[in-house]
Design an enzyme around this catalytic site. Structure first.
Site, PDB file in Angstrom:
ATOM      1  N   ALA A  11       0.809  -1.224   0.000  1.00  0.00           N
ATOM      2  CA  ALA A  11       0.000   0.000   0.000  1.00  0.00           C
ATOM      3  C   ALA A  11       0.839   1.270   0.000  1.00  0.00           C
ATOM      4  O   ALA A  11       0.336   2.351  -0.322  1.00  0.00           O
ATOM      5  CB  ALA A  11      -0.920  -0.001   1.225  1.00  0.00           C
ATOM      6  N   ASP A  14       4.878   2.364  -5.161  1.00  0.00           N
ATOM      7  CA  ASP A  14       4.707   3.234  -6.322  1.00  0.00           C
ATOM      8  C   ASP A  14       3.454   2.873  -7.131  1.00  0.00           C
ATOM      9  O   ASP A  14       2.680   3.745  -7.541  1.00  0.00           O
ATOM     10  CB  ASP A  14       5.981   3.065  -7.185  1.00  0.00           C
ATOM     11  CG  ASP A  14       5.905   3.816  -8.484  1.00  0.00           C
ATOM     12  OD1 ASP A  14       5.908   5.050  -8.419  1.00  0.00           O
ATOM     13  OD2 ASP A  14       5.834   3.179  -9.555  1.00  0.00           O
ATOM     14  N   LEU A  15       3.249   1.589  -7.349  1.00  0.00           N
ATOM     15  CA  LEU A  15       2.113   1.173  -8.179  1.00  0.00           C
ATOM     16  C   LEU A  15       0.787   1.541  -7.510  1.00  0.00           C
ATOM     17  O   LEU A  15      -0.150   1.996  -8.169  1.00  0.00           O
ATOM     18  CB  LEU A  15       2.169  -0.339  -8.427  1.00  0.00           C
ATOM     19  CG  LEU A  15       1.103  -0.856  -9.391  1.00  0.00           C
ATOM     20  CD1 LEU A  15       1.390  -0.394 -10.807  1.00  0.00           C
ATOM     21  CD2 LEU A  15       1.020  -2.384  -9.366  1.00  0.00           C
ATOM     22  N   ASP A  86       4.621  -7.064   8.203  1.00  0.00           N
ATOM     23  CA  ASP A  86       5.821  -7.550   7.511  1.00  0.00           C
ATOM     24  C   ASP A  86       5.517  -8.933   6.941  1.00  0.00           C
ATOM     25  O   ASP A  86       5.315  -9.895   7.689  1.00  0.00           O
ATOM     26  CB  ASP A  86       7.005  -7.613   8.495  1.00  0.00           C
ATOM     27  CG  ASP A  86       8.304  -7.954   7.760  1.00  0.00           C
ATOM     28  OD1 ASP A  86       8.228  -8.502   6.629  1.00  0.00           O
ATOM     29  OD2 ASP A  86       9.383  -7.657   8.296  1.00  0.00           O
ATOM     30  N   LYS A 149       2.639  -8.304 -12.565  1.00  0.00           N
ATOM     31  CA  LYS A 149       3.770  -8.800 -13.348  1.00  0.00           C
ATOM     32  C   LYS A 149       5.068  -8.436 -12.620  1.00  0.00           C
ATOM     33  O   LYS A 149       5.035  -7.482 -11.840  1.00  0.00           O
ATOM     34  CB  LYS A 149       3.712  -8.234 -14.757  1.00  0.00           C
ATOM     35  CG  LYS A 149       4.390  -6.858 -14.932  1.00  0.00           C
ATOM     36  CD  LYS A 149       4.663  -6.546 -16.376  1.00  0.00           C
ATOM     37  CE  LYS A 149       5.849  -5.637 -16.487  1.00  0.00           C
ATOM     38  NZ  LYS A 149       6.206  -5.148 -17.780  1.00  0.00           N
ATOM     39  N   ASP A 178      -2.107  -8.221 -16.668  1.00  0.00           N
ATOM     40  CA  ASP A 178      -1.291  -7.731 -17.784  1.00  0.00           C
ATOM     41  C   ASP A 178      -2.040  -6.486 -18.238  1.00  0.00           C
ATOM     42  O   ASP A 178      -3.098  -6.587 -18.867  1.00  0.00           O
ATOM     43  CB  ASP A 178      -1.210  -8.762 -18.912  1.00  0.00           C
ATOM     44  CG  ASP A 178      -0.249  -8.307 -19.992  1.00  0.00           C
ATOM     45  OD1 ASP A 178      -0.305  -7.112 -20.362  1.00  0.00           O
ATOM     46  OD2 ASP A 178       0.566  -9.111 -20.462  1.00  0.00           O
ATOM     47  N   HIS A 179      -1.524  -5.318 -17.878  1.00  0.00           N
ATOM     48  CA  HIS A 179      -2.356  -4.125 -18.051  1.00  0.00           C
ATOM     49  C   HIS A 179      -2.639  -3.805 -19.523  1.00  0.00           C
ATOM     50  O   HIS A 179      -3.552  -3.053 -19.821  1.00  0.00           O
ATOM     51  CB  HIS A 179      -1.781  -2.919 -17.298  1.00  0.00           C
ATOM     52  CG  HIS A 179      -0.536  -2.361 -17.895  1.00  0.00           C
ATOM     53  ND1 HIS A 179       0.695  -2.882 -17.642  1.00  0.00           N
ATOM     54  CD2 HIS A 179      -0.339  -1.330 -18.739  1.00  0.00           C
ATOM     55  CE1 HIS A 179       1.602  -2.198 -18.304  1.00  0.00           C
ATOM     56  NE2 HIS A 179       1.006  -1.241 -18.982  1.00  0.00           N
ATOM     57  N   HIS A 241       3.212  -8.688 -22.624  1.00  0.00           N
ATOM     58  CA  HIS A 241       2.334  -7.767 -23.367  1.00  0.00           C
ATOM     59  C   HIS A 241       2.224  -8.090 -24.857  1.00  0.00           C
ATOM     60  O   HIS A 241       1.125  -8.146 -25.405  1.00  0.00           O
ATOM     61  CB  HIS A 241       2.836  -6.328 -23.220  1.00  0.00           C
ATOM     62  CG  HIS A 241       3.049  -5.911 -21.791  1.00  0.00           C
ATOM     63  ND1 HIS A 241       2.165  -6.242 -20.792  1.00  0.00           N
ATOM     64  CD2 HIS A 241       4.032  -5.195 -21.192  1.00  0.00           C
ATOM     65  CE1 HIS A 241       2.612  -5.738 -19.645  1.00  0.00           C
ATOM     66  NE2 HIS A 241       3.737  -5.111 -19.866  1.00  0.00           N
ATOM     67  N   LYS A 341      13.046   0.490 -26.697  1.00  0.00           N
ATOM     68  CA  LYS A 341      13.196   1.736 -25.941  1.00  0.00           C
ATOM     69  C   LYS A 341      13.989   2.717 -26.787  1.00  0.00           C
ATOM     70  O   LYS A 341      14.727   2.319 -27.679  1.00  0.00           O
ATOM     71  CB  LYS A 341      13.959   1.473 -24.643  1.00  0.00           C
ATOM     72  CG  LYS A 341      13.114   0.746 -23.609  1.00  0.00           C
ATOM     73  CD  LYS A 341      13.738   0.871 -22.250  1.00  0.00           C
ATOM     74  CE  LYS A 341      12.865   0.236 -21.190  1.00  0.00           C
ATOM     75  NZ  LYS A 341      11.585   0.929 -20.994  1.00  0.00           N
TER      76      LYS A 341
HETATM   77  N1  NAP Z   1       5.353   0.549 -10.372  1.00  0.00           N
HETATM   78  C1  NAP Z   1       4.897   0.183 -11.535  1.00  0.00           C
HETATM   79  O1  NAP Z   1       4.621   0.992 -12.423  1.00  0.00           O
HETATM   80  C2  NAP Z   1       4.659  -1.261 -11.834  1.00  0.00           C
HETATM   81  C3  NAP Z   1       4.211  -1.600 -13.101  1.00  0.00           C
HETATM   82  C4  NAP Z   1       3.923  -2.935 -13.378  1.00  0.00           C
HETATM   83  C5  NAP Z   1       4.120  -3.897 -12.396  1.00  0.00           C
HETATM   84  N2  NAP Z   1       4.579  -3.537 -11.175  1.00  0.00           N
HETATM   85  C6  NAP Z   1       4.758  -4.580 -10.158  1.00  0.00           C
HETATM   86  O2  NAP Z   1       4.001  -4.244  -9.007  1.00  0.00           O
HETATM   87  C7  NAP Z   1       4.657  -4.681  -7.830  1.00  0.00           C
HETATM   88  C8  NAP Z   1       4.874  -3.484  -6.904  1.00  0.00           C
HETATM   89  O3  NAP Z   1       5.644  -2.536  -7.566  1.00  0.00           O
HETATM   90  P1  NAP Z   1       5.961  -1.093  -6.955  1.00  0.00           P
HETATM   91  O4  NAP Z   1       6.590  -0.326  -8.051  1.00  0.00           O
HETATM   92  O5  NAP Z   1       4.781  -0.533  -6.274  1.00  0.00           O
HETATM   93  O6  NAP Z   1       7.087  -1.457  -5.870  1.00  0.00           O
HETATM   94  P2  NAP Z   1       7.601  -0.532  -4.674  1.00  0.00           P
HETATM   95  O7  NAP Z   1       7.345   0.900  -4.925  1.00  0.00           O
HETATM   96  O8  NAP Z   1       8.983  -0.989  -4.392  1.00  0.00           O
HETATM   97  O9  NAP Z   1       6.656  -0.971  -3.466  1.00  0.00           O
HETATM   98  C9  NAP Z   1       6.813  -2.201  -2.827  1.00  0.00           C
HETATM   99  C10 NAP Z   1       5.777  -2.334  -1.743  1.00  0.00           C
HETATM  100  O10 NAP Z   1       6.020  -3.569  -1.083  1.00  0.00           O
HETATM  101  C11 NAP Z   1       6.019  -3.338   0.317  1.00  0.00           C
HETATM  102  N3  NAP Z   1       6.902  -4.295   0.968  1.00  0.00           N
HETATM  103  C12 NAP Z   1       8.199  -4.542   0.702  1.00  0.00           C
HETATM  104  N4  NAP Z   1       8.677  -5.490   1.515  1.00  0.00           N
HETATM  105  C13 NAP Z   1       7.652  -5.841   2.328  1.00  0.00           C
HETATM  106  C14 NAP Z   1       7.524  -6.768   3.379  1.00  0.00           C
HETATM  107  N5  NAP Z   1       8.524  -7.539   3.781  1.00  0.00           N
HETATM  108  N6  NAP Z   1       6.330  -6.876   3.965  1.00  0.00           N
HETATM  109  C15 NAP Z   1       5.283  -6.117   3.589  1.00  0.00           C
HETATM  110  N7  NAP Z   1       5.338  -5.222   2.591  1.00  0.00           N
HETATM  111  C16 NAP Z   1       6.522  -5.087   1.966  1.00  0.00           C
HETATM  112  C17 NAP Z   1       6.525  -1.928   0.466  1.00  0.00           C
HETATM  113  O11 NAP Z   1       6.052  -1.385   1.651  1.00  0.00           O
HETATM  114  P3  NAP Z   1       6.987  -1.071   2.923  1.00  0.00           P
HETATM  115  O12 NAP Z   1       8.296  -0.576   2.421  1.00  0.00           O
HETATM  116  O13 NAP Z   1       6.169  -0.043   3.644  1.00  0.00           O
HETATM  117  O14 NAP Z   1       7.074  -2.356   3.643  1.00  0.00           O
HETATM  118  C18 NAP Z   1       5.837  -1.239  -0.717  1.00  0.00           C
HETATM  119  O15 NAP Z   1       4.530  -0.877  -0.360  1.00  0.00           O
HETATM  120  C19 NAP Z   1       5.953  -5.348  -8.315  1.00  0.00           C
HETATM  121  O16 NAP Z   1       5.719  -6.716  -8.482  1.00  0.00           O
HETATM  122  C20 NAP Z   1       6.188  -4.732  -9.684  1.00  0.00           C
HETATM  123  O17 NAP Z   1       6.904  -5.586 -10.536  1.00  0.00           O
HETATM  124  C21 NAP Z   1       4.857  -2.232 -10.867  1.00  0.00           C
END
Ligand code: NAP
Length: 477
Positions: A11, A14-15, A86, A149, A178-179, A241, A341
């Site tokens: 929560a 970034d996503l 956690d 993904k 898969d968006h 994709h 890219k």
């Molecule tokens: N960002 C994108 O645009 C995007 C696009 C497509 C797919 N995805 C996929 O979506 C997923 C999330 O991506 P993201 O970019 O949002 O990653 P992120 O910004 O690194 O966020 C990761 C999340 O996981 C939580 N987390 C990490 N370790 C944890 C633990 N041990 N226990 C509980 N929570 C934990 C973090 O919260 P805390 O640090 O507060 O614990 C944070 O909320 C990934 O699988 C990524 O491949 C992302």
């Protein structure tokens, strides 16, 4: 829609901020949310409920396609709770079950639970196993799992991950995001062809010369180098994709299909997709990497000089291939796919090129162009005579709807997840068959058996990708 609990792992990520919160808000404004919903955001960061709600509001102000409305924002935010959690600690899960149950009792809602895993892939196995062990996922109501993904990093790891999920959830309960499948134009393919006899008549294997699918970006590797330098275009774009776009294009759109039928048809397409034979690898597959170049008048560095990229990396930032679907309908009609890219344009499109029945000077083949991103449009390229020169000129007849009323991909997918419609999610057999097609190419890349073609940033990709089509008498459109 049935009342439910939406459990969001990740929560604070970034996503969640860029996509999930804006999607939930827009669904809420449009009345596409359950009457009563408990949204529980999880993460290790120490936040209060109020902190999370403030972060959600901030994310909406930055990323929502719709302005935040003062009359409803507080009610929307009141649905959110934050739970410090956690995922790696077993005891967290018992506390989570209790927390979810208490909130369900407080709101008087049934134990329908949607788990959204917006976390790094390395956490997925632990979370799924512990959800079951602790009873969090053992409900009397329905339960569903949305997985982001990447789904595995190769065929073997994808199979392992799936085996783990299947110990707890049935395939019908697993929603692999898969968006690209949430994009309006991809979802509209069926409703574009079926009610239009003109297009139906054109969508015929005697008429189609080839199909081209392009997903090009102008951006470079940016801040994702640590992930991208290991994944490359093939894992980042092709396995998921692009192959999903191939399936969606190749599925017969003559009649409305149920979710199950769509799944079966997509699977049949992947089963008919011919593997690239080892002797064809360097002619049917083009691996590329961008060198320094210019984009919008600005000099940009080579991939190898980007921060976070391994020195001398042979990673692919461009991929093109010729695909053959050996079924009754598509036999003999090549599908060409490409993604890259630092290309000259940002565009995702599906182009159907029709056969020409004349070689008269100036006549080009007709094209049906389905633009998926960034704009959404359909256009038909036709030959029109310019009366002043008496020459034929290609002209495009276009229709586009770029209104901001179009829901974003994540909105559509989240809604489908909440109502239990899995049509536009990636089903296991498709994912496995996609990995099976990609794996030999991946292995050949790792062994450096496929040449790496360089292309200047800001160009249309390596010349080898143009030669791929020229050999067959075509060009990229
Ligand atoms: N960002 C994108 O645009 C995007 C696009 C497509 C797919 N995805 C996929 O979506 C997923 C999330 O991506 P993201 O970019 O949002 O990653 P992120 O910004 O690194 O966020 C990761 C999340 O996981 C939580 N987390 C990490 N370790 C944890 C633990 N041990 N226990 C509980 N929570 C934990 C973090 O919260 P805390 O640090 O507060 O614990 C944070 O909320 C990934 O699988 C990524 O491949 C992302």
């Amino acid at each position: 829609m049935e009342d439910m609990t939406f459990v969001l792992f990740g929560a604070t990520g970034d996503l969640a901020k860029r996509k999930i919160y804006p999607a939930l808000y827009n669904l809420y404004v449009e009345g596409k949310m359950p009457e009563s919903i408990s949204v529980i955001g999880l993460g290790r960061t120490e936040l209060t409920n109020e902190d999370l709600q403030a972060q959600v509001e901030e994310a909406l102000n930055e990323f929502s396609r719709r302005d935040v409305q003062s009359e409803n924002i507080q009610e929307f935010l009141s649905k959110f709770r934050y739970f410090i959690f956690d995922a790696m600690k077993e005891e967290s899960y018992d506390r989570l079950r209790k927390y979810i149950e208490d909130r369900e009792s407080e709101l008087g809602i049934p134990d329908n639970r949607l788990f959204y895993l917006s976390v790094a892939p390395r956490l997925v196995e632990m979370i799924t196993t512990q959800l079951d062990k602790s009873g969090v996922s053992r409900t009397n109501g329905w339960r569903r799992l949305i997985v982001e993904k990447p789904f595995g990093s190769d065929l073997e790891s994808a199979r392992e991950l799936n085996a783990c999920l299947k110990q707890v959830f049935d395939e019908e309960e697993i929603y692999r995001i898969d968006h690209y499948l949430g994009k309006p134009m991809v979802q509209n393919l069926e409703s574009l062809i079926r009610p239009n006899p003109i297009l139906k008549a054109l969508w015929d294997h005697d008429q189609i010369a080839n199909v081209q699918i392009t997903a090009s970006e102008t951006v470079g590797v940016g801040s994702r180098a640590s992930y991208y330098d290991k994944a490359g275009a093939i894992k980042d774009m092709v396995q998921n994709h692009l192959l999903q776009l191939v399936m969606m294009t190749a599925v017969h759109h003559e009649k409305k299909l149920s979710p199950k039928q769509t799944e079966e048809k997509k699977r049949e397409i992947m089963e008919s997709l011919q593997p690239v034979e080892p002797e064809n690898l360097s002619t049917h597959v083009i691996r590329g990497q961008y060198e320094e170049g210019e984009l919008s008048g600005e000099a940009v560095p080579a991939y190898r000089d980007e921060s976070g990229v391994t020195e001398g990396s042979n990673n692919d930032t461009f991929f093109a291939a010729k695909l053959c679907i050996d079924n009754e309908y598509w036999r003999g009609i090549p599908f060409y796919i490409r993604t890259g890219k630092r290309m000259n344009e940002k565009s995702t499109r599906i182009v159907i090129e029709f056969k020409k029945d004349t070689d008269d000077a100036g006549i080009v083949s007709n094209l049906l162009v389905i633009q998926v991103n960034p704009d959404e449009s359909i256009s038909l390229r036709v030959n029109m005579k310019d009366n002043s020169t008496d020459q034929f000129e290609p002209q495009y007849i276009s229709f586009s709807d770029n209104s901001s009323t179009q829901p974003e991909a994540y909105e559509r997918l989240l809604y489908d997840g909440m109502v239990g419609n899995s049509t536009y999610f990636a089903h296991w057999h498709e994912v496995e068959l996609s990995w099976e097609w990609v794996q030999p190419i991946l292995d050949a890349f790792e062994q450096d058996e496929v040449p790496l073609h360089f292309y200047p940033a800001g160009s249309k990709g390596p010349s080898a990708s143009h030669e791929l089509l020229e050999k067959d008498g075509f060009e990229w459109n």
